[in-house]
Design a protein around this motif. Structure first.
Motif, PDB file in Angstrom:
ATOM      1  N   LEU A  44       0.824  -1.206   0.000  1.00 57.17           N
ATOM      2  CA  LEU A  44       0.000   0.000   0.000  1.00 57.17           C
ATOM      3  C   LEU A  44       0.860   1.259   0.000  1.00 57.17           C
ATOM      4  CD1 LEU A  44      -2.915  -0.919   2.428  1.00 57.17           C
ATOM      5  CD2 LEU A  44      -3.088  -0.383   0.000  1.00 57.17           C
ATOM      6  N   ASP A  45       1.922   1.273   0.783  1.00 58.74           N
ATOM      7  CA  ASP A  45       2.833   2.424   0.794  1.00 58.74           C
ATOM      8  C   ASP A  45       3.406   2.683  -0.595  1.00 58.74           C
ATOM      9  OD1 ASP A  45       2.487   2.948   3.492  1.00 58.74           O
ATOM     10  OD2 ASP A  45       4.270   1.830   4.115  1.00 58.74           O
ATOM     11  N   GLN A  46       3.785   1.617  -1.287  1.00 54.52           N
ATOM     12  CA  GLN A  46       4.349   1.752  -2.631  1.00 54.52           C
ATOM     13  C   GLN A  46       3.314   2.279  -3.614  1.00 54.52           C
ATOM     14  OE1 GLN A  46       5.885  -2.195  -3.299  1.00 54.52           O
ATOM     15  NE2 GLN A  46       7.834  -1.737  -2.292  1.00 54.52           N
ATOM     16  N   VAL A  47       2.097   1.787  -3.516  1.00 57.28           N
ATOM     17  CA  VAL A  47       1.028   2.249  -4.409  1.00 57.28           C
ATOM     18  C   VAL A  47       0.740   3.727  -4.172  1.00 57.28           C
ATOM     19  CG1 VAL A  47      -1.438   2.035  -4.912  1.00 57.28           C
ATOM     20  CG2 VAL A  47      -0.025  -0.004  -4.733  1.00 57.28           C
ATOM     21  N   TRP A  48       0.640   4.131  -2.907  1.00 61.27           N
ATOM     22  CA  TRP A  48       0.363   5.536  -2.618  1.00 61.27           C
ATOM     23  C   TRP A  48       1.512   6.431  -3.074  1.00 61.27           C
ATOM     24  CZ3 TRP A  48      -4.038   7.605  -2.371  1.00 61.27           C
ATOM     25  CH2 TRP A  48      -5.131   6.914  -1.863  1.00 61.27           C
ATOM     26  N   GLU A  49       2.719   5.938  -3.014  1.00 59.89           N
ATOM     27  CA  GLU A  49       3.868   6.709  -3.496  1.00 59.89           C
ATOM     28  C   GLU A  49       3.737   6.970  -4.997  1.00 59.89           C
ATOM     29  OE1 GLU A  49       8.564   5.819  -3.862  1.00 59.89           O
ATOM     30  OE2 GLU A  49       7.695   5.470  -1.880  1.00 59.89           O
ATOM     31  N   VAL A  50       3.365   5.947  -5.753  1.00 57.45           N
ATOM     32  CA  VAL A  50       3.174   6.096  -7.197  1.00 57.45           C
ATOM     33  C   VAL A  50       2.035   7.063  -7.492  1.00 57.45           C
ATOM     34  CG1 VAL A  50       2.458   4.878  -9.309  1.00 57.45           C
ATOM     35  CG2 VAL A  50       4.159   3.856  -7.786  1.00 57.45           C
ATOM     36  N   ILE A  51       0.927   6.925  -6.778  1.00 62.05           N
ATOM     37  CA  ILE A  51      -0.219   7.824  -6.991  1.00 62.05           C
ATOM     38  C   ILE A  51       0.174   9.263  -6.709  1.00 62.05           C
ATOM     39  CG2 ILE A  51      -2.490   8.473  -6.081  1.00 62.05           C
ATOM     40  CD1 ILE A  51      -2.983   5.417  -5.705  1.00 62.05           C
ATOM     41  N   ASN A  52       0.862   9.495  -5.600  1.00 62.05           N
ATOM     42  CA  ASN A  52       1.280  10.861  -5.249  1.00 62.05           C
ATOM     43  C   ASN A  52       2.250  11.434  -6.276  1.00 62.05           C
ATOM     44  OD1 ASN A  52      -0.344  11.052  -2.964  1.00 62.05           O
ATOM     45  ND2 ASN A  52       1.212  10.120  -1.664  1.00 62.05           N
ATOM     46  N   GLU A  53       3.115  10.598  -6.832  1.00 56.05           N
ATOM     47  CA  GLU A  53       4.034  11.055  -7.882  1.00 56.05           C
ATOM     48  C   GLU A  53       3.263  11.461  -9.128  1.00 56.05           C
ATOM     49  OE1 GLU A  53       6.803   7.848  -8.429  1.00 56.05           O
ATOM     50  OE2 GLU A  53       7.860   8.292  -6.558  1.00 56.05           O
ATOM     51  N   LYS A  54       2.245  10.679  -9.502  1.00 54.41           N
ATOM     52  CA  LYS A  54       1.426  11.004 -10.672  1.00 54.41           C
ATOM     53  C   LYS A  54       0.655  12.306 -10.462  1.00 54.41           C
ATOM     54  CE  LYS A  54      -0.616   7.663 -12.983  1.00 54.41           C
ATOM     55  NZ  LYS A  54      -1.437   6.476 -13.300  1.00 54.41           N
ATOM     56  N   VAL A  55       0.138  12.510  -9.262  1.00 49.84           N
ATOM     57  CA  VAL A  55      -0.591  13.743  -8.950  1.00 49.84           C
ATOM     58  C   VAL A  55       0.352  14.941  -9.041  1.00 49.84           C
ATOM     59  CG1 VAL A  55      -1.807  15.016  -7.133  1.00 49.84           C
ATOM     60  CG2 VAL A  55      -2.355  12.609  -7.557  1.00 49.84           C
ATOM     61  N   GLU A  56       1.537  14.797  -8.484  1.00 50.94           N
ATOM     62  CA  GLU A  56       2.507  15.903  -8.520  1.00 50.94           C
ATOM     63  C   GLU A  56       2.956  16.190  -9.950  1.00 50.94           C
ATOM     64  OE1 GLU A  56       4.786  19.090  -7.496  1.00 50.94           O
ATOM     65  OE2 GLU A  56       3.174  18.123  -6.393  1.00 50.94           O
ATOM     66  N   ALA A  57       3.181  15.156 -10.753  1.00 45.42           N
ATOM     67  CA  ALA A  57       3.572  15.359 -12.154  1.00 45.42           C
ATOM     68  C   ALA A  57       2.461  16.083 -12.906  1.00 45.42           C
ATOM     69  CB  ALA A  57       3.881  14.020 -12.814  1.00 45.42           C
ATOM     70  N   VAL A  62       0.252  21.245 -15.233  1.00 47.07           N
ATOM     71  CA  VAL A  62      -0.747  22.320 -15.221  1.00 47.07           C
ATOM     72  C   VAL A  62      -0.069  23.653 -14.959  1.00 47.07           C
ATOM     73  CG1 VAL A  62      -2.771  23.238 -14.015  1.00 47.07           C
ATOM     74  CG2 VAL A  62      -2.645  20.798 -14.556  1.00 47.07           C
ATOM     75  N   LEU A  63       0.820  23.698 -13.976  1.00 42.01           N
ATOM     76  CA  LEU A  63       1.516  24.946 -13.648  1.00 42.01           C
ATOM     77  C   LEU A  63       2.398  25.428 -14.797  1.00 42.01           C
ATOM     78  CD1 LEU A  63       2.475  24.271  -9.913  1.00 42.01           C
ATOM     79  CD2 LEU A  63       0.640  25.742 -10.800  1.00 42.01           C
ATOM     80  N   ALA A  64       2.930  24.476 -15.577  1.00 44.86           N
ATOM     81  CA  ALA A  64       3.781  24.828 -16.716  1.00 44.86           C
ATOM     82  C   ALA A  64       2.950  25.185 -17.955  1.00 44.86           C
ATOM     83  CB  ALA A  64       4.716  23.674 -17.038  1.00 44.86           C
ATOM     84  N   GLY A  65       1.629  25.053 -17.862  1.00 50.71           N
ATOM     85  CA  GLY A  65       0.772  25.386 -18.993  1.00 50.71           C
ATOM     86  C   GLY A  65       0.727  24.312 -20.062  1.00 50.71           C
ATOM     87  N   LYS A  66       1.111  23.085 -19.721  1.00 52.75           N
ATOM     88  CA  LYS A  66       1.128  21.988 -20.695  1.00 52.75           C
ATOM     89  C   LYS A  66      -0.137  21.132 -20.630  1.00 52.75           C
ATOM     90  CE  LYS A  66       6.119  21.751 -20.767  1.00 52.75           C
ATOM     91  NZ  LYS A  66       7.315  20.966 -20.450  1.00 52.75           N
ATOM     92  N   ALA A  67      -0.953  21.342 -19.601  1.00 51.51           N
ATOM     93  CA  ALA A  67      -2.198  20.587 -19.451  1.00 51.51           C
ATOM     94  C   ALA A  67      -3.191  21.447 -18.684  1.00 51.51           C
ATOM     95  CB  ALA A  67      -1.954  19.276 -18.714  1.00 51.51           C
ATOM     96  N   SER A  68      -4.461  21.122 -18.830  1.00 53.80           N
ATOM     97  CA  SER A  68      -5.486  21.849 -18.093  1.00 53.80           C
ATOM     98  C   SER A  68      -5.633  21.248 -16.696  1.00 53.80           C
ATOM     99  CB  SER A  68      -6.817  21.771 -18.838  1.00 53.80           C
ATOM    100  OG  SER A  68      -7.445  20.524 -18.625  1.00 53.80           O
ATOM    101  N   PRO A  69      -6.309  21.957 -15.811  1.00 53.97           N
ATOM    102  CA  PRO A  69      -6.530  21.423 -14.461  1.00 53.97           C
ATOM    103  C   PRO A  69      -7.282  20.093 -14.437  1.00 53.97           C
ATOM    104  CG  PRO A  69      -6.946  23.776 -14.482  1.00 53.97           C
ATOM    105  CD  PRO A  69      -6.749  23.352 -15.912  1.00 53.97           C
ATOM    106  N   LEU A  70      -7.950  19.742 -15.519  1.00 54.13           N
ATOM    107  CA  LEU A  70      -8.643  18.451 -15.559  1.00 54.13           C
ATOM    108  C   LEU A  70      -7.675  17.302 -15.317  1.00 54.13           C
ATOM    109  CD1 LEU A  70     -11.173  18.671 -18.523  1.00 54.13           C
ATOM    110  CD2 LEU A  70     -11.619  18.829 -16.074  1.00 54.13           C
ATOM    111  N   LEU A  71      -6.487  17.381 -15.883  1.00 56.52           N
ATOM    112  CA  LEU A  71      -5.498  16.322 -15.691  1.00 56.52           C
ATOM    113  C   LEU A  71      -5.168  16.164 -14.211  1.00 56.52           C
ATOM    114  CD1 LEU A  71      -3.499  14.216 -16.776  1.00 56.52           C
ATOM    115  CD2 LEU A  71      -1.829  16.067 -16.980  1.00 56.52           C
ATOM    116  N   PHE A  72      -4.931  17.272 -13.536  1.00 53.40           N
ATOM    117  CA  PHE A  72      -4.608  17.230 -12.108  1.00 53.40           C
ATOM    118  C   PHE A  72      -5.728  16.577 -11.309  1.00 53.40           C
ATOM    119  CE2 PHE A  72      -5.103  19.245  -7.921  1.00 53.40           C
ATOM    120  CZ  PHE A  72      -3.933  18.827  -7.313  1.00 53.40           C
ATOM    121  N   TYR A  73      -6.964  17.017 -11.540  1.00 51.71           N
ATOM    122  CA  TYR A  73      -8.077  16.481 -10.761  1.00 51.71           C
ATOM    123  C   TYR A  73      -8.408  15.041 -11.127  1.00 51.71           C
ATOM    124  CZ  TYR A  73      -8.692  20.885  -8.441  1.00 51.71           C
ATOM    125  OH  TYR A  73      -8.484  22.001  -7.661  1.00 51.71           O
ATOM    126  N   LEU A  74      -8.173  14.650 -12.362  1.00 49.35           N
ATOM    127  CA  LEU A  74      -8.334  13.237 -12.721  1.00 49.35           C
ATOM    128  C   LEU A  74      -7.364  12.385 -11.919  1.00 49.35           C
ATOM    129  CD1 LEU A  74      -8.772  13.278 -16.601  1.00 49.35           C
ATOM    130  CD2 LEU A  74     -10.429  12.500 -14.921  1.00 49.35           C
TER     131      LEU A  74
END
Length: 130
Positions: A44-57, A62-74
């Motif tokens: 579970l720790d490993q899975v949450w680490e991957v999820i958190n990395e995907k959210v941060e990426a 979004v902050l760099a203007g390469k994607a809309s906020p939809l990607l972040f919230y998805l």
């Protein structure tokens, strides 16, 4: 497994308990609460680490203007475009289009509200990811 052998190793979901079945002193199955066991907690720790990395990426895109906020919230809500389509009634193809910052910037208030409801946030929050 006997009732007194049910593991109680706290991990990623500290404070969360689930129910397992174990045998009591008479050999009958009974429900026993458990905090988990070490191998499960490591996974579970490993899975949450991957999820958190995907959210941060996604947030960085979004902050760099390469994607809309939809990607972040998805990513944050662990949804797919198809799941979001079911929640909003917007086709997955249009959702893909709206993931482009230029297309997202032109969305009307009604569409923004649909997305916001699906993510359980306000339209204002949708426009500015955390």
């Amino acid at each position: 497994m006997e009732k007194d052998q049910v593991p109680q190793d706290f991990g990623a979901l500290e404070g969360v308990r689930k129910v397992l079945y174990a045998t009591d002193e008479n050999g009958n199955y009974t429900k026993v609460k458990t905090a988990g066991w070490e191998p499960e907690n490591i996974a579970l720790d490993q899975v949450w680490e991957v999820i958190n990395e995907k959210v941060e990426a996604a947030r960085q895109k979004v902050l760099a203007g390469k994607a809309s906020p939809l990607l972040f919230y998805l990513e944050k809500n662990m949804l797919t475009k198809w799941m979001l389509s079911e929640l909003t009634g917007i086709s997955w193809f249009r959702i893909t289009w709206h993931m482009r910052p230029s297309a997202f910037a032109r969305l009307d208030q009604k569409t923004l509200e649909k997305y916001a409801r699906a993510f359980n946030i306000s339209a204002a929050q949708l426009l500015k990811p955390e």
